[in-house]
Design a protein around this motif. Structure first.
Motif, PDB file in Angstrom:
ATOM      1  N   UNK A  20       0.831  -1.213   0.000  1.00 26.54           N
ATOM      2  CA  UNK A  20       0.000   0.000   0.000  1.00 26.54           C
ATOM      3  C   UNK A  20       0.864   1.263   0.000  1.00 26.54           C
ATOM      4  N   UNK A  21       1.889   1.267   0.843  1.00 25.67           N
ATOM      5  CA  UNK A  21       2.699   2.475   0.988  1.00 25.67           C
ATOM      6  C   UNK A  21       3.496   2.797  -0.269  1.00 25.67           C
ATOM      7  N   UNK A  22       3.938   1.753  -0.981  1.00 23.88           N
ATOM      8  CA  UNK A  22       4.851   1.976  -2.101  1.00 23.88           C
ATOM      9  C   UNK A  22       4.193   1.782  -3.465  1.00 23.88           C
ATOM     10  N   UNK A  23       2.864   1.696  -3.502  1.00 26.91           N
ATOM     11  CA  UNK A  23       2.198   1.543  -4.795  1.00 26.91           C
ATOM     12  C   UNK A  23       2.471   2.713  -5.745  1.00 26.91           C
ATOM     13  N   UNK A  24       2.751   3.956  -5.264  1.00 29.45           N
ATOM     14  CA  UNK A  24       3.059   5.032  -6.221  1.00 29.45           C
ATOM     15  C   UNK A  24       4.296   4.752  -7.082  1.00 29.45           C
ATOM     16  N   UNK A  25       5.162   3.833  -6.616  1.00 30.35           N
ATOM     17  CA  UNK A  25       6.372   3.526  -7.381  1.00 30.35           C
ATOM     18  C   UNK A  25       6.118   2.472  -8.461  1.00 30.35           C
ATOM     19  N   UNK A  26       4.914   1.913  -8.468  1.00 34.38           N
ATOM     20  CA  UNK A  26       4.609   0.847  -9.427  1.00 34.38           C
ATOM     21  C   UNK A  26       4.563   1.406 -10.837  1.00 34.38           C
ATOM     22  N   UNK A  27       5.307   0.794 -11.739  1.00 33.48           N
ATOM     23  CA  UNK A  27       5.389   1.281 -13.117  1.00 33.48           C
ATOM     24  C   UNK A  27       4.585   0.416 -14.090  1.00 33.48           C
ATOM     25  N   UNK A  28       3.877  -0.587 -13.558  1.00 34.66           N
ATOM     26  CA  UNK A  28       3.061  -1.441 -14.417  1.00 34.66           C
ATOM     27  C   UNK A  28       1.704  -0.831 -14.706  1.00 34.66           C
ATOM     28  N   UNK A  29       0.881  -1.585 -15.416  1.00 31.75           N
ATOM     29  CA  UNK A  29      -0.435  -1.086 -15.824  1.00 31.75           C
ATOM     30  C   UNK A  29      -1.562  -1.525 -14.895  1.00 31.75           C
ATOM     31  N   UNK A  30      -1.465  -2.733 -14.357  1.00 33.91           N
ATOM     32  CA  UNK A  30      -2.565  -3.279 -13.568  1.00 33.91           C
ATOM     33  C   UNK A  30      -2.075  -3.810 -12.229  1.00 33.91           C
ATOM     34  N   UNK A  31      -2.646  -3.284 -11.153  1.00 34.73           N
ATOM     35  CA  UNK A  31      -2.305  -3.724  -9.807  1.00 34.73           C
ATOM     36  C   UNK A  31      -3.236  -4.843  -9.349  1.00 34.73           C
ATOM     37  N   UNK A  32      -4.298  -5.073 -10.093  1.00 36.63           N
ATOM     38  CA  UNK A  32      -5.316  -6.058  -9.700  1.00 36.63           C
ATOM     39  C   UNK A  32      -4.737  -7.445  -9.407  1.00 36.63           C
ATOM     40  N   UNK A  33      -3.835  -7.986 -10.272  1.00 35.57           N
ATOM     41  CA  UNK A  33      -3.317  -9.339  -9.988  1.00 35.57           C
ATOM     42  C   UNK A  33      -2.577  -9.421  -8.651  1.00 35.57           C
ATOM     43  N   UNK A  34      -1.852  -8.358  -8.297  1.00 30.17           N
ATOM     44  CA  UNK A  34      -1.129  -8.353  -7.028  1.00 30.17           C
ATOM     45  C   UNK A  34      -2.102  -8.348  -5.858  1.00 30.17           C
ATOM     46  N   UNK A  35      -3.108  -7.500  -5.973  1.00 31.26           N
ATOM     47  CA  UNK A  35      -4.076  -7.385  -4.884  1.00 31.26           C
ATOM     48  C   UNK A  35      -4.917  -8.654  -4.768  1.00 31.26           C
ATOM     49  N   UNK A  36      -5.182  -9.289  -5.883  1.00 32.40           N
ATOM     50  CA  UNK A  36      -5.958 -10.542  -5.835  1.00 32.40           C
ATOM     51  C   UNK A  36      -5.183 -11.624  -5.096  1.00 32.40           C
ATOM     52  N   UNK A  37      -3.867 -11.725  -5.366  1.00 35.83           N
ATOM     53  CA  UNK A  37      -3.036 -12.695  -4.646  1.00 35.83           C
ATOM     54  C   UNK A  37      -2.982 -12.363  -3.158  1.00 35.83           C
ATOM     55  N   UNK A  38      -2.806 -11.079  -2.854  1.00 38.71           N
ATOM     56  CA  UNK A  38      -2.759 -10.656  -1.455  1.00 38.71           C
ATOM     57  C   UNK A  38      -4.075 -10.979  -0.748  1.00 38.71           C
ATOM     58  N   UNK A  39      -5.183 -10.829  -1.468  1.00 32.94           N
ATOM     59  CA  UNK A  39      -6.491 -11.117  -0.859  1.00 32.94           C
ATOM     60  C   UNK A  39      -6.634 -12.605  -0.551  1.00 32.94           C
ATOM     61  N   UNK A  40      -6.005 -13.465  -1.361  1.00 33.48           N
ATOM     62  CA  UNK A  40      -6.024 -14.902  -1.064  1.00 33.48           C
ATOM     63  C   UNK A  40      -5.307 -15.194   0.254  1.00 33.48           C
ATOM     64  N   UNK A  41      -4.231 -14.445   0.515  1.00 29.56           N
ATOM     65  CA  UNK A  41      -3.507 -14.577   1.777  1.00 29.56           C
ATOM     66  C   UNK A  41      -4.421 -14.155   2.934  1.00 29.56           C
ATOM     67  N   UNK A  42      -5.139 -13.046   2.739  1.00 37.58           N
ATOM     68  CA  UNK A  42      -6.057 -12.556   3.771  1.00 37.58           C
ATOM     69  C   UNK A  42      -7.148 -13.583   4.058  1.00 37.58           C
ATOM     70  N   UNK A  43      -7.751 -14.122   3.009  1.00 36.62           N
ATOM     71  CA  UNK A  43      -8.827 -15.105   3.184  1.00 36.62           C
ATOM     72  C   UNK A  43      -8.307 -16.364   3.864  1.00 36.62           C
ATOM     73  N   UNK A  44      -7.114 -16.806   3.496  1.00 33.58           N
ATOM     74  CA  UNK A  44      -6.528 -17.992   4.134  1.00 33.58           C
ATOM     75  C   UNK A  44      -6.401 -17.788   5.641  1.00 33.58           C
ATOM     76  N   UNK A  45      -5.935 -16.602   6.028  1.00 31.33           N
ATOM     77  CA  UNK A  45      -5.756 -16.316   7.453  1.00 31.33           C
ATOM     78  C   UNK A  45      -7.093 -16.203   8.173  1.00 31.33           C
TER      79      UNK A  45
END
Length: 329
Positions: free
Chosen positions: A172-197
């Motif tokens: 979250x803090x360093x997303x301004x440095x992201x140079x790609x086009x879509x952050x969705x795949x990263x957040x989707x993977x992170x959400x799987x970690x959240x759901x697992x926990x």
């Protein structure tokens, strides 16, 4: 004569102590690891503390094996009694911190496998700079594929609330440095970690820490609005299912803004009696003893799937217009 014998025994004892001290166990350990000598390593570990400092950097044997990308040595050391996963060298790096840096620097399979072993063993991040440098550099260089694999590795091999919190904060803090086009795949993977926990950590203190990451998800702006809304709805559904009760005004307003149907359903859960089997599920998973029992027992697959909330998984995806009253507990 007796005093002479005493003196001789004393001198012999001193010689033995000096002989033991003269044995350079740190050097022997280092040589065994560098030369991949498993039998020599096992023999030395019978005589010396596995966490002994080996060099001027105060590296432990495990840190040295991780640095050497030696998977077999790491396995041997992890199996050694008393191996300290939280050991920090002079730079405050733990074995996991070094593994994270190495897997980013040189993405060979042995480094990934070592990361798997450490996470499975319960290793935690110690030095904030390690995971910070990895995530920040990967975002700056648009290494989306690497980040997806890294987060997926956390999902598959870790159950750490601490690692989850650090990961979300850094993304979250360093997303301004992201140079790609879509952050969705990263957040989707992170959400799987959240759901697992959420599924595996049903005790109140763990859930409180997970709930505290909801504002972090809200702050992500490099994702589509609908995608983020549906993610938040999914978290709220699973958190409600495992027994979290929404009382904070901020969360109640958030739920209402996401979906009026979801808000009504959450409210109804406070007054609707749940089935005995669901209450048993929550009670079992909210207890550390219950989770340990699950890990070592041969639970029938049908019951195991229920305990892992497969019935809720089958109802996804959730959206603002979903019929939440169809979720029967």
């Amino acid at each position: 004569m007796a005093s002479t014998n005493k003196e001789i025994n004393k001198n012999l004892s001193c010689l033995r102590v000096r002989d033991i001290e003269a044995i350079d166990y740190p050097h022997q350990l280092e040589d065994a690891i560098r030369n991949n000598q498993a039998s020599a390593l096992s023999e030395i570990l019978l005589k010396v503390d596995v966490n002994i400092s080996l060099n001027v950097k105060h590296d432990s044997a495990l840190i040295l094996a991780v640095r050497a990308s030696n998977e077999s040595m790491v396995k041997t050391l992890l199996a050694s009694p008393g191996c300290n996963l939280a050991y920090q060298n002079i730079n405050l790096y733990s074995p996991l911190d070094i593994a994270l840096v190495l897997v980013h620097h040189s993405q060979c399979e042995s480094n990934w496998n070592i990361l798997h072993l450490l996470l499975e063993a319960g290793a935690e991040p110690s030095c904030p700079y390690a995971i910070l440098s990895v995530i920040l550099t990967a975002l700056e260089k648009d290494q989306t594929e690497f980040l997806v694999r890294l987060i997926r590795t956390f999902v598959d091999f870790s159950s750490s609330i601490q690692l989850h919190g650090v990961l979300m904060a850094k993304l979250q803090r360093h997303q301004p440095y992201y140079t790609g086009n879509m952050f969705d795949p990263l957040l989707e993977c992170a959400s799987d970690f959240t759901i697992k926990l959420i599924k595996s950590k049903c005790d109140n203190e763990s859930l409180k820490l997970i709930v505290s990451t909801l504002p972090v998800y809200l702050d992500f702006y490099l994702v589509t609005c609908q995608f983020k809304r549906n993610l938040l709805i999914k978290f709220i559904v699973y958190l409600s299912v495992v027994g979290w009760r929404w009382t904070d005004r901020f969360h109640l307003n958030l739920i209402t803004n996401l979906s009026s149907g979801l808000a009504q359903w959450c409210q109804s859960l406070r007054h609707t009696p749940h089935s005995l089997k669901h209450m048993c599920r929550v009670a079992l998973l909210s207890s550390p003893t219950g989770r340990q029992y699950m890990a070592v027992s041969h639970v029938p697959s049908l019951i195991c799937r229920y305990l892992k909330y497969a019935d809720i998984d089958s109802l996804a995806p959730f959206s603002p217009n979903y019929n939440f009253n169809s979720i029967l507990l």
